[in-house]
Design an enzyme around this catalytic site. Structure first.
Site, PDB file in Angstrom:
ATOM      1  N   ASP A 107      41.677  41.300  35.807  1.00 53.12           N
ATOM      2  CA  ASP A 107      41.395  41.026  37.215  1.00 53.12           C
ATOM      3  C   ASP A 107      40.858  39.612  37.404  1.00 53.12           C
ATOM      4  OD1 ASP A 107      38.888  41.411  36.123  1.00 53.12           O
ATOM      5  OD2 ASP A 107      38.253  42.955  37.541  1.00 53.12           O
ATOM      6  N   SER A 108      40.639  38.908  36.298  1.00 53.88           N
ATOM      7  CA  SER A 108      40.298  37.480  36.361  1.00 53.88           C
ATOM      8  C   SER A 108      41.413  36.686  37.033  1.00 53.88           C
ATOM      9  CB  SER A 108      40.035  36.930  34.956  1.00 53.88           C
ATOM     10  OG  SER A 108      41.075  37.290  34.056  1.00 53.88           O
TER      11      SER A 108
ATOM     12  N   ASP B 272      43.548  45.711  33.623  1.00 55.52           N
ATOM     13  CA  ASP B 272      42.244  45.949  34.245  1.00 55.52           C
ATOM     14  C   ASP B 272      42.375  46.891  35.435  1.00 55.52           C
ATOM     15  OD1 ASP B 272      39.996  44.865  33.048  1.00 55.52           O
ATOM     16  OD2 ASP B 272      40.356  42.857  33.839  1.00 55.52           O
TER      17      ASP B 272
ATOM     18  N   LYS C 255      41.583  49.044  31.225  1.00 51.40           N
ATOM     19  CA  LYS C 255      40.210  48.623  30.935  1.00 51.40           C
ATOM     20  C   LYS C 255      39.369  48.801  32.192  1.00 51.40           C
ATOM     21  CE  LYS C 255      38.907  44.211  30.522  1.00 51.40           C
ATOM     22  NZ  LYS C 255      37.813  44.112  31.551  1.00 51.40           N
TER      23      LYS C 255
ATOM     24  N   GLU D 151      35.115  48.555  33.693  1.00 54.26           N
ATOM     25  CA  GLU D 151      33.772  48.039  33.448  1.00 54.26           C
ATOM     26  C   GLU D 151      32.723  49.129  33.616  1.00 54.26           C
ATOM     27  OE1 GLU D 151      33.023  44.616  35.852  1.00 54.26           O
ATOM     28  OE2 GLU D 151      34.856  43.581  35.230  1.00 54.26           O
TER      29      GLU D 151
ATOM     30  N   GLU E 204      30.915  41.322  26.735  1.00 54.74           N
ATOM     31  CA  GLU E 204      30.956  40.003  27.367  1.00 54.74           C
ATOM     32  C   GLU E 204      29.568  39.417  27.581  1.00 54.74           C
ATOM     33  OE1 GLU E 204      32.720  37.687  31.323  1.00 54.74           O
ATOM     34  OE2 GLU E 204      33.318  39.761  30.915  1.00 54.74           O
TER      35      GLU E 204
END
EC number: 2.1.2.11
Length: 267
Positions: free
Chosen positions: A45-46, A84, A113, A115, A182
């Site tokens: 999502d970056s 993501d 993925k 978070e 991270e």
């Protein structure tokens, strides 16, 4: 190169071989990566910030993710493709989480993925139960930067370190096949890596994880800002700028197009 699976990630940890990943958001990047020995691709999502110019990852939608995932999948890379789950695609309910993870899998993701740590236990468990591999993500979690007071390194306080260890163990127990760590201290990442049996992938957390991941734009020198933990292996931004300036000069000077670049009826 044969197709990489989550089993290959687990085997690499057992053999103490480093797992190496990069982000990719489009067909050309994925096509180039497909010709390398990289282990995995993260359609992250970056992309919101490095490709779409958004302020943060909170503004990335499922539609954004699916468009860019489709582009990467079309390159048919042998690397493991992890996608993501964007903000609010898995937090609102377990039902939504499984549905959205399934949508990413249908579009070609080999894994998803998400978070969060301990609080994501039931979500991870449900997605894995549905047959979709899950990569966890702890430490600095960009989708939650508002909650932690901005983008900062985590693990300095003993309480934070203990929570990170607890998060990692909980994700492993819930069925995650690997975890991204991270922006935490290297000794904390080392403790986490040694305390769980699934691979850890570091970004800004030192050399002791089972693998490393970077944003491809940072590696290539394309980013407006390169974080301290990323290494710029080439100044592609400068090369592209010079190529454009050369093009401008050659058009103005009548050097382009040359005879080899067009057809003439009297030739």
């Amino acid at each position: 190169m044969e197709k990489v699976t989550i089993r290959d990630f687990l085997k690499k940890k057992e053999k103490k071989e480093k797992i190496i990943m990069l982000t990719a958001y489009d067909y050309p990047s994925a096509k180039i990566i497909s010709q390398t020995n990289l282990d995995g691709i993260l359609v992250g999502d970056s992309l919101g910030m490095v490709v779409l110019g958004k302020e943060n990852t909170l503004k990335v939608t499922m539609r954004d993710m699916l468009i860019h995932l489709d582009a990467v999948v079309k390159a048919k890379p042998p690397q493991l493709i992890v996608a993501d789950m964007p903000f609010l695609s898995y937090e609102t309910s377990i039902k939504d989480a499984v549905k959205n993870a399934g949508l990413l899998a249908r579009h070609g993701a080999d894994a998803v993925k998400l978070e969060g740590g301990e609080e994501m236990r039931d979500v991870v468990r449900a997605i894995v139960r549905a047959g979709i591999p899950v990569m966890g993500h702890i430490g600095l979690t960009p989708q939650r930067f508002l909650r932690i007071g901005g983008y900062r390194i985590l693990g300095k306080r003993e309480k934070e370190e203990e929570q990170l260890l607890k998060d990692a163990k909980t994700l492993e127990e819930a069925g995650a096949f690997s975890i991204v760590i991270e922006n935490t201290y290297s000794d904390v990442a080392k403790k986490i890596t040694e305390s769980i049996s699934i691979p850890t992938i570091c970004i800004g957390a030192g050399p002791y994880c089972d693998g490393q991941i970077l944003v491809i734009h940072d590696l290539l020198g394309l980013s407006d800002f390169t974080p301290y933990f990323a290494k710029k292996y080439i100044d592609l931004r400068g090369l592209i700028r010079r190529a454009i300036e050369d093009y401008i000069s050659e058009v103005k000077e009548g050097k382009f197009p040359g005879k080899e670049h067009y057809k003439s009826r009297d030739s």
